[in-house]
Design an enzyme around this catalytic site. Sequence first.
Site, short mmCIF file in Angstrom:
data_model
loop_
_atom_site.label_atom_id
_atom_site.label_comp_id
_atom_site.label_asym_id
_atom_site.label_seq_id
_atom_site.Cartn_x
_atom_site.Cartn_y
_atom_site.Cartn_z
N ASN A 128 0.76 -1.24 0.07
CA ASN A 128 0.00 0.29 -0.67
C ASN A 128 0.80 1.25 -0.16
O ASN A 128 1.62 1.63 0.69
CB ASN A 128 -0.66 -0.10 1.54
CG ASN A 128 -1.80 -1.08 0.60
OD1 ASN A 128 -3.07 -1.30 0.51
ND2 ASN A 128 -1.82 -2.09 2.44
N GLU A 129 1.03 2.03 -1.14
CA GLU A 129 2.13 3.30 -1.12
C GLU A 129 1.10 4.80 -0.67
O GLU A 129 -0.18 4.53 -0.58
CB GLU A 129 2.13 3.16 -2.96
CG GLU A 129 3.18 2.15 -3.02
CD GLU A 129 4.69 1.77 -2.73
OE1 GLU A 129 4.99 2.58 -2.43
OE2 GLU A 129 5.08 0.96 -3.72
#
Length: 211
Positions: A128-129
């Site tokens: 999850n950037e």
Amino acid sequence: NEHRHCWRYCSKCLFCFHGTILSNYGNCIYAIFYPYFNGNDVSFKNVEIYSIDEYYPAPADHYSRNRRLYEDLVANIDIKPENVHVPKLTELHDGSFVSDFCNEYDIKARNLDLLIMGTGEKGQIGFNEPGSYGKSRTRLVQLSLNSRKVQSKFFSQEKEVPTMAITMGIGTILKAKKIVLMAWGENKADVIQKVVEGDDTEMIPASLLQA
């Protein structure tokens, strides 16, 4: 003691490892669990492990995000093989197949008893950037150039790093009853300060654990 009883006696204890945690901090994690198991204080027969992420399509096992999970933990405890779950697809599939696969994995991985994971230099959790939706679920994601560069240390050369991955979403992660976030190194000091002391923001996904 609480988790020792859970592992030994509960009918189903849902447990989550971030595969690369064992790559970076494996000796530490392994040292925590193995003495209890080796001393017959706990059993993992009723435990189910869910990995946070895996490359898509999944590469050969020695390049897998979960290689150390199997080598350092699973191979040394009495967990049932069918109770180790990884979001792994070894071949390319059409979008609807991948979407259904992710949805099924997400449903099973909700409400974990304990989740252990690390964070990246920008506060990533799983893949999850920064900017990932705070209520996101398990899904297929495109890896950023920075993430691929970081992961290249596990490959012969950077161009071999997969461009996509399947990751638990932030919303799925936050469903866990207890979460342990781990980070080592001066290069993560700044982001950990923001995660712990700053505002919770989707631009620093790990900060959403404050919720």
